[in-house]
Design a protein around this motif. Structure first.
Motif, PDB file in Angstrom:
ATOM      1  N   UNK A 210       0.844  -1.191   0.000  1.00 44.98           N
ATOM      2  CA  UNK A 210       0.000   0.000   0.000  1.00 44.98           C
ATOM      3  C   UNK A 210       0.882   1.245   0.000  1.00 44.98           C
ATOM      4  N   UNK A 211       0.488   2.217  -0.797  1.00 48.46           N
ATOM      5  CA  UNK A 211       1.173   3.505  -0.865  1.00 48.46           C
ATOM      6  C   UNK A 211       0.154   4.566  -0.501  1.00 48.46           C
ATOM      7  N   UNK A 212       0.496   5.423   0.466  1.00 43.40           N
ATOM      8  CA  UNK A 212      -0.455   6.435   0.909  1.00 43.40           C
ATOM      9  C   UNK A 212       0.191   7.815   0.919  1.00 43.40           C
ATOM     10  N   UNK A 213      -0.667   8.810   0.945  1.00 41.84           N
ATOM     11  CA  UNK A 213      -0.245  10.205   0.995  1.00 41.84           C
ATOM     12  C   UNK A 213      -0.502  10.766   2.387  1.00 41.84           C
ATOM     13  N   UNK A 214       0.523  11.406   2.957  1.00 39.81           N
ATOM     14  CA  UNK A 214       0.380  12.155   4.206  1.00 39.81           C
ATOM     15  C   UNK A 214       0.488  13.629   3.856  1.00 39.81           C
ATOM     16  N   UNK A 215      -0.493  14.418   4.275  1.00 37.00           N
ATOM     17  CA  UNK A 215      -0.410  15.870   4.092  1.00 37.00           C
ATOM     18  C   UNK A 215      -1.320  16.552   5.104  1.00 37.00           C
ATOM     19  N   UNK A 216      -1.136  17.837   5.245  1.00 38.49           N
ATOM     20  CA  UNK A 216      -2.006  18.576   6.158  1.00 38.49           C
ATOM     21  C   UNK A 216      -3.282  19.011   5.432  1.00 38.49           C
ATOM     22  N   UNK A 217      -4.233  19.413   6.213  1.00 37.61           N
ATOM     23  CA  UNK A 217      -5.546  19.788   5.669  1.00 37.61           C
ATOM     24  C   UNK A 217      -5.435  20.924   4.662  1.00 37.61           C
ATOM     25  N   UNK A 218      -4.611  21.919   4.946  1.00 46.65           N
ATOM     26  CA  UNK A 218      -4.473  23.054   4.043  1.00 46.65           C
ATOM     27  C   UNK A 218      -3.944  22.604   2.673  1.00 46.65           C
ATOM     28  N   UNK A 219      -2.939  21.740   2.668  1.00 43.31           N
ATOM     29  CA  UNK A 219      -2.410  21.244   1.389  1.00 43.31           C
ATOM     30  C   UNK A 219      -3.471  20.462   0.630  1.00 43.31           C
ATOM     31  N   UNK A 220      -4.225  19.634   1.347  1.00 43.47           N
ATOM     32  CA  UNK A 220      -5.246  18.826   0.685  1.00 43.47           C
ATOM     33  C   UNK A 220      -6.343  19.698   0.080  1.00 43.47           C
ATOM     34  N   UNK A 221      -6.755  20.720   0.810  1.00 43.47           N
ATOM     35  CA  UNK A 221      -7.859  21.559   0.345  1.00 43.47           C
ATOM     36  C   UNK A 221      -7.431  22.649  -0.631  1.00 43.47           C
ATOM     37  N   UNK A 222      -6.200  23.141  -0.508  1.00 43.46           N
ATOM     38  CA  UNK A 222      -5.813  24.323  -1.279  1.00 43.46           C
ATOM     39  C   UNK A 222      -4.696  24.116  -2.294  1.00 43.46           C
ATOM     40  N   UNK A 223      -3.936  23.035  -2.191  1.00 38.22           N
ATOM     41  CA  UNK A 223      -2.860  22.779  -3.152  1.00 38.22           C
ATOM     42  C   UNK A 223      -3.167  21.594  -4.046  1.00 38.22           C
ATOM     43  N   UNK A 224      -3.896  20.632  -3.522  1.00 41.65           N
ATOM     44  CA  UNK A 224      -4.221  19.442  -4.303  1.00 41.65           C
ATOM     45  C   UNK A 224      -5.231  19.797  -5.382  1.00 41.65           C
ATOM     46  N   UNK A 225      -5.033  19.240  -6.576  1.00 47.49           N
ATOM     47  CA  UNK A 225      -5.969  19.508  -7.674  1.00 47.49           C
ATOM     48  C   UNK A 225      -6.581  18.236  -8.247  1.00 47.49           C
ATOM     49  N   UNK A 226      -6.139  17.057  -7.758  1.00 44.01           N
ATOM     50  CA  UNK A 226      -6.603  15.797  -8.343  1.00 44.01           C
ATOM     51  C   UNK A 226      -7.297  14.865  -7.359  1.00 44.01           C
ATOM     52  N   UNK A 227      -7.154  15.114  -6.079  1.00 44.19           N
ATOM     53  CA  UNK A 227      -7.676  14.224  -5.021  1.00 44.19           C
ATOM     54  C   UNK A 227      -7.067  12.832  -5.100  1.00 44.19           C
ATOM     55  N   UNK A 228      -5.880  12.722  -5.670  1.00 44.19           N
ATOM     56  CA  UNK A 228      -5.213  11.422  -5.754  1.00 44.19           C
ATOM     57  C   UNK A 228      -4.328  11.236  -4.531  1.00 44.19           C
ATOM     58  N   UNK A 229      -4.596  10.169  -3.787  1.00 41.52           N
ATOM     59  CA  UNK A 229      -3.808   9.836  -2.601  1.00 41.52           C
ATOM     60  C   UNK A 229      -3.338   8.386  -2.663  1.00 41.52           C
ATOM     61  N   UNK A 230      -3.272   7.825  -3.860  1.00 47.39           N
ATOM     62  CA  UNK A 230      -2.868   6.427  -4.068  1.00 47.39           C
ATOM     63  C   UNK A 230      -3.837   5.513  -3.327  1.00 47.39           C
ATOM     64  N   UNK A 231      -3.334   4.735  -2.356  1.00 50.21           N
ATOM     65  CA  UNK A 231      -4.191   3.776  -1.651  1.00 50.21           C
ATOM     66  C   UNK A 231      -4.859   4.357  -0.413  1.00 50.21           C
TER      67      UNK A 231
END
Length: 148
Positions: free
Chosen positions: A73-94
């Motif tokens: 399994x490969x997962x993404x760790x990030x903070x809420x701000x990065x997820x809501x404001x920097x992410x553009x694809x909602x891709x977090x692998x597994x």
């Protein structure tokens, strides 16, 4: 190796963590994978916090690691701000490991599925998983016990 064996023998899931830095994603994937010794059930985690690392870097890193490590399994760790404001694809692998220090375990303020919620850093980083116990986490990670 001894720490991982002790952790696995205690029934814990183990894994490896890569902190994303600017530079070619493929080179970082190759370096990361050359430095780890995977065993069945290990989880691979990308820590995406550096504001200089774009979403267009994050997705290829996750996909390349998935491609090179089938069965893990490969997962993404990030903070809420990065997820809501920097992410553009909602891709977090597994799966997504979201950091939001709101002291409300298992209740991050996001509208997407998550696997882990890091809800405080006091007195140390503490997370909760969206699993019904350790057995469910081990099953999800395909954990196989390491012989003593």
């Amino acid at each position: 190796m001894a720490q991982r064996k002790a952790a696995r023998n205690a029934g814990l899931v183990t894994g490896f963590y890569h902190f994303a830095r600017p530079g070619p994603a493929a080179a970082q994937v190759n370096y990361f994978l050359s430095k780890i010794d995977l065993v069945d059930g290990d989880i691979l985690i990308l820590d995406w916090e550096d504001a200089r690392v774009s979403n267009t870097w994050k997705d290829p890193w996750l996909k390349q690691v998935q491609q090179h490590t089938p069965g893990h399994k490969t997962i993404l760790y990030c903070n809420r701000d990065s997820w809501l404001n920097r992410d553009t694809t909602s891709f977090a692998a597994d799966g997504l490991w979201i950091a939001q220090y709101n002291n409300r375990p298992g209740r991050p303020d996001i509208q997407c599925p998550w696997l882990f919620h890091q809800y405080t850093d006091q007195p140390l980083d503490t997370s909760i998983g969206d699993f019904h116990g350790g057995a469910a986490l081990r099953t999800w990670s395909r954990h196989i016990a390491v012989p003593a």
